[in-house]
Design a protein around this motif. Structure first.
Motif, PDB file in Angstrom:
ATOM      1  N   PHE A   1       0.823  -1.205   0.000  1.00  0.00           N
ATOM      2  CA  PHE A   1       0.000   0.000   0.000  1.00  0.00           C
ATOM      3  C   PHE A   1       0.857   1.255   0.000  1.00  0.00           C
ATOM      4  O   PHE A   1       0.506   2.255  -0.637  1.00  0.00           O
ATOM      5  CB  PHE A   1      -0.966   0.010   1.182  1.00  0.00           C
ATOM      6  N   SER A   2       1.983   1.241   0.693  1.00  0.00           N
ATOM      7  CA  SER A   2       2.881   2.400   0.703  1.00  0.00           C
ATOM      8  C   SER A   2       3.442   2.674  -0.685  1.00  0.00           C
ATOM      9  O   SER A   2       3.505   3.828  -1.122  1.00  0.00           O
ATOM     10  CB  SER A   2       4.035   2.184   1.677  1.00  0.00           C
ATOM     11  N   VAL A   3       3.843   1.626  -1.386  1.00  0.00           N
ATOM     12  CA  VAL A   3       4.376   1.790  -2.740  1.00  0.00           C
ATOM     13  C   VAL A   3       3.291   2.314  -3.674  1.00  0.00           C
ATOM     14  O   VAL A   3       3.540   3.209  -4.495  1.00  0.00           O
ATOM     15  CB  VAL A   3       4.967   0.458  -3.255  1.00  0.00           C
ATOM     16  N   LEU A   4       2.068   1.790  -3.553  1.00  0.00           N
ATOM     17  CA  LEU A   4       0.971   2.277  -4.384  1.00  0.00           C
ATOM     18  C   LEU A   4       0.653   3.747  -4.077  1.00  0.00           C
ATOM     19  O   LEU A   4       0.393   4.542  -4.985  1.00  0.00           O
ATOM     20  CB  LEU A   4      -0.274   1.421  -4.179  1.00  0.00           C
ATOM     21  N   PHE A   5       0.681   4.108  -2.803  1.00  0.00           N
ATOM     22  CA  PHE A   5       0.405   5.481  -2.387  1.00  0.00           C
ATOM     23  C   PHE A   5       1.466   6.436  -2.943  1.00  0.00           C
ATOM     24  O   PHE A   5       1.141   7.482  -3.503  1.00  0.00           O
ATOM     25  CB  PHE A   5       0.366   5.529  -0.860  1.00  0.00           C
ATOM     26  N   LEU A   6       2.737   6.070  -2.818  1.00  0.00           N
ATOM     27  CA  LEU A   6       3.809   6.909  -3.351  1.00  0.00           C
ATOM     28  C   LEU A   6       3.774   6.968  -4.876  1.00  0.00           C
ATOM     29  O   LEU A   6       4.057   8.003  -5.476  1.00  0.00           O
ATOM     30  CB  LEU A   6       5.161   6.409  -2.867  1.00  0.00           C
ATOM     31  N   GLY A   7       3.428   5.855  -5.507  1.00  0.00           N
ATOM     32  CA  GLY A   7       3.261   5.856  -6.961  1.00  0.00           C
ATOM     33  C   GLY A   7       2.144   6.788  -7.398  1.00  0.00           C
ATOM     34  O   GLY A   7       2.259   7.482  -8.416  1.00  0.00           O
ATOM     35  N   GLY A   8       1.068   6.835  -6.621  1.00  0.00           N
ATOM     36  CA  GLY A   8      -0.022   7.766  -6.911  1.00  0.00           C
ATOM     37  C   GLY A   8       0.424   9.208  -6.794  1.00  0.00           C
ATOM     38  O   GLY A   8       0.042  10.053  -7.609  1.00  0.00           O
ATOM     39  N   PHE A   9       1.256   9.501  -5.780  1.00  0.00           N
ATOM     40  CA  PHE A   9       1.792  10.858  -5.647  1.00  0.00           C
ATOM     41  C   PHE A   9       2.684  11.216  -6.828  1.00  0.00           C
ATOM     42  O   PHE A   9       2.646  12.341  -7.330  1.00  0.00           O
ATOM     43  CB  PHE A   9       2.577  11.021  -4.349  1.00  0.00           C
ATOM     44  N   CYS A  10       3.495  10.265  -7.276  1.00  0.00           N
ATOM     45  CA  CYS A  10       4.361  10.525  -8.437  1.00  0.00           C
ATOM     46  C   CYS A  10       3.522  10.787  -9.681  1.00  0.00           C
ATOM     47  O   CYS A  10       3.818  11.695 -10.467  1.00  0.00           O
ATOM     48  CB  CYS A  10       5.306   9.351  -8.671  1.00  0.00           C
ATOM     49  N   TRP A  11       2.487  10.006  -9.880  1.00  0.00           N
ATOM     50  CA  TRP A  11       1.612  10.198 -11.023  1.00  0.00           C
ATOM     51  C   TRP A  11       0.919  11.556 -10.950  1.00  0.00           C
ATOM     52  O   TRP A  11       0.810  12.261 -11.957  1.00  0.00           O
ATOM     53  CB  TRP A  11       0.581   9.069 -11.094  1.00  0.00           C
ATOM     54  N   LEU A  12       0.454  11.937  -9.757  1.00  0.00           N
ATOM     55  CA  LEU A  12      -0.178  13.240  -9.576  1.00  0.00           C
ATOM     56  C   LEU A  12       0.805  14.371  -9.891  1.00  0.00           C
ATOM     57  O   LEU A  12       0.451  15.339 -10.567  1.00  0.00           O
ATOM     58  CB  LEU A  12      -0.702  13.388  -8.152  1.00  0.00           C
ATOM     59  N   GLY A  13       2.042  14.248  -9.413  1.00  0.00           N
ATOM     60  CA  GLY A  13       3.051  15.255  -9.708  1.00  0.00           C
ATOM     61  C   GLY A  13       3.327  15.363 -11.201  1.00  0.00           C
ATOM     62  O   GLY A  13       3.462  16.469 -11.737  1.00  0.00           O
ATOM     63  N   TYR A  14       3.399  14.244 -11.877  1.00  0.00           N
ATOM     64  CA  TYR A  14       3.614  14.247 -13.326  1.00  0.00           C
ATOM     65  C   TYR A  14       2.460  14.938 -14.042  1.00  0.00           C
ATOM     66  O   TYR A  14       2.665  15.764 -14.933  1.00  0.00           O
ATOM     67  CB  TYR A  14       3.782  12.811 -13.832  1.00  0.00           C
ATOM     68  N   ARG A  15       1.227  14.593 -13.657  1.00  0.00           N
ATOM     69  CA  ARG A  15       0.059  15.207 -14.293  1.00  0.00           C
ATOM     70  C   ARG A  15       0.015  16.719 -14.052  1.00  0.00           C
ATOM     71  O   ARG A  15      -0.284  17.491 -14.951  1.00  0.00           O
ATOM     72  CB  ARG A  15      -1.243  14.582 -13.782  1.00  0.00           C
TER      73      ARG A  15
END
Length: 123
Positions: free
Chosen positions: A39-53
């Motif tokens: 879940f931590s990796v998915l959460f951080l991946g979501g933050f990275c995706w949000l930053g990219y967008r």
């Protein structure tokens, strides 16, 4: 409660059964740690995706800033990422001093981003 009261009782019972299974079964702690890490990796991946967008949607605005303001914005973002990555070490190993350093880093990053936004809006 609403008419579907049994549904809520069933959902709470399922959560309790899973909690007892993690608590009592051998290897339950390891499974809980593994799920937490996923879940931590998915959460951080979501933050990275949000930053990219956000970057892709506002890159014209970012490139329209002065060089100094853009450097401050990127530096503030890097400081915030560093502070978030070091949260466990700062709060765990250094106690009060680490917590104060952590808050100072996030405060500086927020202040820098606010100053960039303020100068962008006044121009």
């Amino acid at each position: 409660m609403d008419p579907d009261r049994n549904k809520h009782i069933r959902n709470v019972a399922i959560i309790l059964v899973l909690a007892v299974a993690v608590w009592k079964l051998p290897g339950g702690g390891t499974a809980a740690t593994t799920i937490s890490n996923v879940f931590s990796v998915l959460f951080l991946g979501g933050f990275c995706w949000l930053g990219y967008r956000l970057y892709m949607e506002h890159r014209d605005t970012l490139h329209g800033l002065e060089e100094r303001q853009r450097a401050i914005a990127y530096g503030a973002f890097a400081l915030a990422v560093f502070a978030i990555a070091a949260t466990g070490r700062l709060w765990g190993d250094l106690d009060l001093l680490g917590g104060m350093i952590w808050m100072l880093m996030l405060g500086l990053a927020g202040w820098a981003l606010y100053s960039v936004w303020r100068s962008y809006k006044t121009y």
